[in-house]
Enzyme design. Structure first.
Site, PDB file in Angstrom:
ATOM      1  N   HIS A  39       0.802  -1.236   0.000  1.00  0.00           N
ATOM      2  CA  HIS A  39       0.000   0.000   0.000  1.00  0.00           C
ATOM      3  C   HIS A  39       0.832   1.282   0.000  1.00  0.00           C
ATOM      4  O   HIS A  39       0.280   2.373  -0.116  1.00  0.00           O
ATOM      5  CB  HIS A  39      -0.958   0.038   1.202  1.00  0.00           C
ATOM      6  CG  HIS A  39      -0.256   0.333   2.498  1.00  0.00           C
ATOM      7  ND1 HIS A  39       0.403  -0.629   3.232  1.00  0.00           N
ATOM      8  CD2 HIS A  39      -0.085   1.484   3.183  1.00  0.00           C
ATOM      9  CE1 HIS A  39       0.932  -0.088   4.308  1.00  0.00           C
ATOM     10  NE2 HIS A  39       0.658   1.200   4.302  1.00  0.00           N
TER      11      HIS A  39
HETATM   12  C1  UD1 Z   1      -2.184   5.740   5.210  1.00  0.00           C
HETATM   13  C2  UD1 Z   1      -0.904   6.331   5.775  1.00  0.00           C
HETATM   14  C3  UD1 Z   1       0.181   5.274   5.775  1.00  0.00           C
HETATM   15  C4  UD1 Z   1      -0.279   4.025   6.507  1.00  0.00           C
HETATM   16  C5  UD1 Z   1      -1.583   3.538   5.924  1.00  0.00           C
HETATM   17  C6  UD1 Z   1      -2.119   2.385   6.724  1.00  0.00           C
HETATM   18  C7  UD1 Z   1      -0.590   8.727   5.297  1.00  0.00           C
HETATM   19  C8  UD1 Z   1       0.115   9.710   4.456  1.00  0.00           C
HETATM   20  N1  UD1 Z   1      -0.448   7.439   4.930  1.00  0.00           N
HETATM   21  O1  UD1 Z   1      -1.930   5.371   3.868  1.00  0.00           O
HETATM   22  O2  UD1 Z   1       1.318   5.778   6.444  1.00  0.00           O
HETATM   23  O3  UD1 Z   1       0.714   3.031   6.373  1.00  0.00           O
HETATM   24  O4  UD1 Z   1      -2.552   4.597   5.957  1.00  0.00           O
HETATM   25  O5  UD1 Z   1      -2.988   1.607   5.989  1.00  0.00           O
HETATM   26  O6  UD1 Z   1      -1.256   9.071   6.250  1.00  0.00           O
HETATM   27  N2  UD1 Z   1      -9.207   4.765   0.741  1.00  0.00           N
HETATM   28  C9  UD1 Z   1     -10.430   4.160   0.632  1.00  0.00           C
HETATM   29  N3  UD1 Z   1     -11.062   3.818   1.795  1.00  0.00           N
HETATM   30  C10 UD1 Z   1     -10.546   4.041   3.026  1.00  0.00           C
HETATM   31  C11 UD1 Z   1      -9.301   4.676   3.105  1.00  0.00           C
HETATM   32  C12 UD1 Z   1      -8.630   5.028   1.952  1.00  0.00           C
HETATM   33  O7  UD1 Z   1     -10.949   3.915  -0.453  1.00  0.00           O
HETATM   34  O8  UD1 Z   1     -11.171   3.686   4.043  1.00  0.00           O
HETATM   35  C13 UD1 Z   1      -8.480   5.113  -0.531  1.00  0.00           C
HETATM   36  C14 UD1 Z   1      -8.758   6.520  -1.026  1.00  0.00           C
HETATM   37  O9  UD1 Z   1      -8.768   6.497  -2.418  1.00  0.00           O
HETATM   38  C15 UD1 Z   1      -7.528   7.276  -0.560  1.00  0.00           C
HETATM   39  C16 UD1 Z   1      -6.445   6.215  -0.628  1.00  0.00           C
HETATM   40  O10 UD1 Z   1      -7.084   5.001  -0.286  1.00  0.00           O
HETATM   41  O11 UD1 Z   1      -7.251   8.386  -1.344  1.00  0.00           O
HETATM   42  C17 UD1 Z   1      -5.281   6.462   0.292  1.00  0.00           C
HETATM   43  O12 UD1 Z   1      -5.741   6.625   1.629  1.00  0.00           O
HETATM   44  P1  UD1 Z   1      -4.898   7.508   2.668  1.00  0.00           P
HETATM   45  O13 UD1 Z   1      -5.530   7.410   4.007  1.00  0.00           O
HETATM   46  O14 UD1 Z   1      -4.635   8.855   2.127  1.00  0.00           O
HETATM   47  O15 UD1 Z   1      -3.498   6.804   2.684  1.00  0.00           O
HETATM   48  P2  UD1 Z   1      -3.113   5.273   2.832  1.00  0.00           P
HETATM   49  O16 UD1 Z   1      -2.497   4.828   1.557  1.00  0.00           O
HETATM   50  O17 UD1 Z   1      -4.247   4.509   3.379  1.00  0.00           O
HETATM   51  N1  UDP Z   2      -3.698  -5.626   8.488  1.00  0.00           N
HETATM   52  C1  UDP Z   2      -5.003  -6.030   8.565  1.00  0.00           C
HETATM   53  N2  UDP Z   2      -5.634  -6.400   7.405  1.00  0.00           N
HETATM   54  C2  UDP Z   2      -5.015  -6.393   6.189  1.00  0.00           C
HETATM   55  C3  UDP Z   2      -3.667  -5.965   6.125  1.00  0.00           C
HETATM   56  C4  UDP Z   2      -3.035  -5.568   7.298  1.00  0.00           C
HETATM   57  O1  UDP Z   2      -5.583  -6.074   9.652  1.00  0.00           O
HETATM   58  O2  UDP Z   2      -5.659  -6.737   5.195  1.00  0.00           O
HETATM   59  C5  UDP Z   2      -3.032  -5.190   9.730  1.00  0.00           C
HETATM   60  C6  UDP Z   2      -1.689  -5.809   9.971  1.00  0.00           C
HETATM   61  O3  UDP Z   2      -1.807  -7.040  10.652  1.00  0.00           O
HETATM   62  C7  UDP Z   2      -0.991  -4.757  10.811  1.00  0.00           C
HETATM   63  C8  UDP Z   2      -1.612  -3.457  10.335  1.00  0.00           C
HETATM   64  O4  UDP Z   2      -2.782  -3.811   9.612  1.00  0.00           O
HETATM   65  O5  UDP Z   2      -1.324  -4.909  12.172  1.00  0.00           O
HETATM   66  C9  UDP Z   2      -0.650  -2.717   9.455  1.00  0.00           C
HETATM   67  O6  UDP Z   2      -1.299  -1.680   8.794  1.00  0.00           O
HETATM   68  P1  UDP Z   2      -0.830  -1.147   7.406  1.00  0.00           P
HETATM   69  O7  UDP Z   2      -0.020  -2.157   6.718  1.00  0.00           O
HETATM   70  O8  UDP Z   2      -2.051  -0.661   6.719  1.00  0.00           O
HETATM   71  O9  UDP Z   2       0.027   0.145   7.808  1.00  0.00           O
HETATM   72  P2  UDP Z   2       1.529   0.369   8.299  1.00  0.00           P
HETATM   73  O10 UDP Z   2       1.808  -0.534   9.428  1.00  0.00           O
HETATM   74  O11 UDP Z   2       2.426   0.146   7.126  1.00  0.00           O
HETATM   75  O12 UDP Z   2       1.522   1.807   8.673  1.00  0.00           O
END
Ligand code: UD1
Ligand code: UDP
Length: 357
Positions: free
Chosen positions: A203
Site C-alpha cells: 500500500h
Molecule cells: C495511510 C498512511 C500510511 C499508513 C496507511 C495504513 C498517510 C500519508 N499514509 O496510507 O502511512 O501506512 O494509511 O494503511 O497518512 N481509501 C479508501 N477507503 C478508506 C481509506 C482510503 O478507499 O477507508 C483510498 C482513497 O482512495 C484514498 C487512498 O485510499 O485516497 C489512500 O488513503 P490515505 O488514508 O490517504 O493513505 P493510505 O495509503 O491509506
Molecule cells: N492488516 C489487517 N488487514 C489487512 C492488512 C493488514 O488487519 O488486510 C493489519 C496488519 O496485521 C498490521 C496493520 O494492519 O497490524 C498494518 O497496517 P498497514 O499495513 O495498513 O500500515 P503500516 O503498518 O504500514 O503503517
C-alpha cells in the site's frame, strides 16, 4: 486527568487498543477518529473485533490531498481541543492523522505524547517520514519503541523527553494472537493450508503510484511457486485498475485476491504463511513476532531489528530481488527488541505522572 487520543488509520486502531485499556484504568480518555480510513474493512472491523471504545468524535475527514486532509483535520481537532481541554494529547505512528493531531495540540499549547517516536527511514520522499519528523519535533513526550529509535531521537537533539518503552504493537500481538487462533476462520474460508502460502500486502505510495514498482512486485509474486494470498488495500485496488494491472492479476492462478481482512485474520495469516511479503511497517514487525520470515518490498529499512538473521530481507520492487529473497533461508536466533509486551502500561504511567521522569 483527561487524555485525548487521536486515531485515523488502520494501524492506529490496533495501537490504540492496548493503550486505551491502560489509560482508562487511570484517567479519562477522549477518543477522536479523524475519519482518514472509513471503509468497513479499514475501520469498523477493528473497533468491533478488538472491542475498542467507540470514538467520542468522528471528524469524518475522509480522503483528500495530504495538504487539504491535514489542514481540515487540524481545524476540526482544534475545535474538539477547545471544547474538551485535555491535559495531554496522544498520537500514534506516522500518518496524516498523526501530524494533524500533533500540530493541533501544539497550536493549543497542550502537552503532546508521540507513540512510536524516533522511527526513521531517512527518505524524506516518504510522506510518513515527514510526518514522523514533524511530530517528533513538537512532542514533549517521545515514546520510543526500540533502542534504534532512541538513538535517532538523540542524534536530532529534540526538546522532548525520550522514553524507551517498547512497542505497543508487540503488546497488541501478544494480547491477540491466541484469540486470533481460536476465532479466525480465514485459512478454512480462503482454502489456505498452513505453511503452504505466502501473505502479500502492498500500500506504500511509492509502490502504488509508480506503475513500474507495482508491476515489478506483481511480476515477482505471479512467478512464485505457491499460493499468494493478497488482501488488497483500497489505495492499491485503485492503482491496479488505473495502471491496467488488475485484469492480468485476476487471471494469475496462484494469486488469491481478497478485500482487506481484519486484524485477527491478519495475525493468523502472518503466523501460518511460509513468508510475509509486504511494504507495511506493522506487518514486518508482526512477521518477526510470529517467527515468520519476511520479504520487505521497500528500498529502505526502519524496523532495522527485524532484519537480523535474515528474518526480514530488503528486496525493493525488482522481480529478481524479490524472487531471490523469497527463496533465501532464514538463519539465526531472533532477539527481543520490542520490549516485554507491557509498553502501554509504561506509557500510561509516564503520562499520568506516576513514573519518575
Ligand atoms: C495511510 C498512511 C500510511 C499508513 C496507511 C495504513 C498517510 C500519508 N499514509 O496510507 O502511512 O501506512 O494509511 O494503511 O497518512 N481509501 C479508501 N477507503 C478508506 C481509506 C482510503 O478507499 O477507508 C483510498 C482513497 O482512495 C484514498 C487512498 O485510499 O485516497 C489512500 O488513503 P490515505 O488514508 O490517504 O493513505 P493510505 O495509503 O491509506
Ligand atoms: N492488516 C489487517 N488487514 C489487512 C492488512 C493488514 O488487519 O488486510 C493489519 C496488519 O496485521 C498490521 C496493520 O494492519 O497490524 C498494518 O497496517 P498497514 O499495513 O495498513 O500500515 P503500516 O503498518 O504500514 O503503517
Amino acid at each position: 486527568m483527561k487524555v485525548l487520543s487521536v486515531v485515523g488509520a488502520r494501524p492506529q486502531f490496533i495501537k490504540e487498543k492496548p493503550l486505551s485499556v491502560e489509560l482508562r484504568k487511570k484517567c479519562d480518555e477522549v477518543l477522536v477518529h479523524t475519519g482518514q480510513h472509513y471503509d468497513m474493512e479499514m475501520s469498523r472491523i477493528f473497533f468491533d473485533e478488538l472491542k475498542i471504545p467507540e470514538p467520542d468524535y468522528n471528524l469524518g475527514i475522509g480522503s483528500d490531498t495530504s495538504a487539504r486532509q491535514i489542514a481540515r483535520m487540524i481545524a476540526a481537532l482544534g475545535k474538539v481541543l477547545r471544547k474538551e481541554k485535555p491535559d495531554a494529547v496522544v498520537v500514534f505512528g506516522d500518518t496524516n492523522s498523526t501530524t494533524a493531531g500533533a500540530l493541533a495540540a501544539s497550536a493549543a499549547g497542550i502537552q503532546l505524547a508521540h507513540i512510536e517516536a524516533g522511527m526513521r527511514s531517512f527518505n524524506l520522499e516518504m510522506p510518513e517520514e515527514i510526518n514522523r519528523v514533524i511530530t517528533d519535533n513538537v512532542s514533549q513526550l517521545l515514546f520510543a519503541p526500540t533502542k534504534t529509535a532512541v538513538k535517532n531521537l538523540e542524534r536530532e537533539k529534540l526538546s522532548g523527553k525520550i522514553f524507551l518503552v517498547g512497542d505497543v504493537m508487540f503488546d497488541a500481538f501478544r494480547q491477540n494472537i491466541g484469540i486470533a487462533e481460536k476465532k479466525s476462520k480465514v485459512l478454512e474460508d480462503k482454502c489456505l493450508e498452513r505453511k503452504k502460502f505466502f501473505y502479500l500486502t502492498v500500500h506504500r505510495a511509492s509502490n502504488t503510484d509508480i506503475k513500474r514498482n507495482l508491476a515489478g512486485i506483481l511480476g515477482a509474486v505471479t512467478a512464485i511457486e505457491g499460493t499468494v494470498f493478497f488482501p488488497v488495500h483500497p489505495r492499491t485496488g485503485k492503482a491496479l485498475k488505473e495502471h491496467g494491472l488488475m485484469e492480468k492479476l485476476k487471471k494469475s492462478e496462484n494469486i488469491v485476491l481478497s478485500k482487506p481482512v481484519g486484524y485477527l485474520d491478519s495475525l493468523v495469516l502472518t503466523k501460518n504463511a511460509v513468508k510475509v511479503l509486504t511494504d507495511s511497517g506493522g506487518l514486518q514487525k508482526e512477521a518477526f513476532f510470529a517467527g515468520t520470515p519476511c520479504v520487505s518490498l521497500r528500498e529502505e529499512k526502519e524496523w532495522v531489528e527485524t532484519f537480523h538473521g535474515n528474518w526480514n530481507i530488503l528486496a525493493g520492487t525488482s522481480k529478481e530481488k524479490i524472487v531471490r529473497a523469497v527463496r533465501a533461508r532464514t538463519s539465526g536466533k531472533k532477539g527481543a527488541f520490542f520490549g516485554n509486551g507491557h509498553a502501554a502500561k509504561r506509557i500510561v504511567k509516564i503520562i499520568t505522572g506516576l513514573d519518575s521522569y
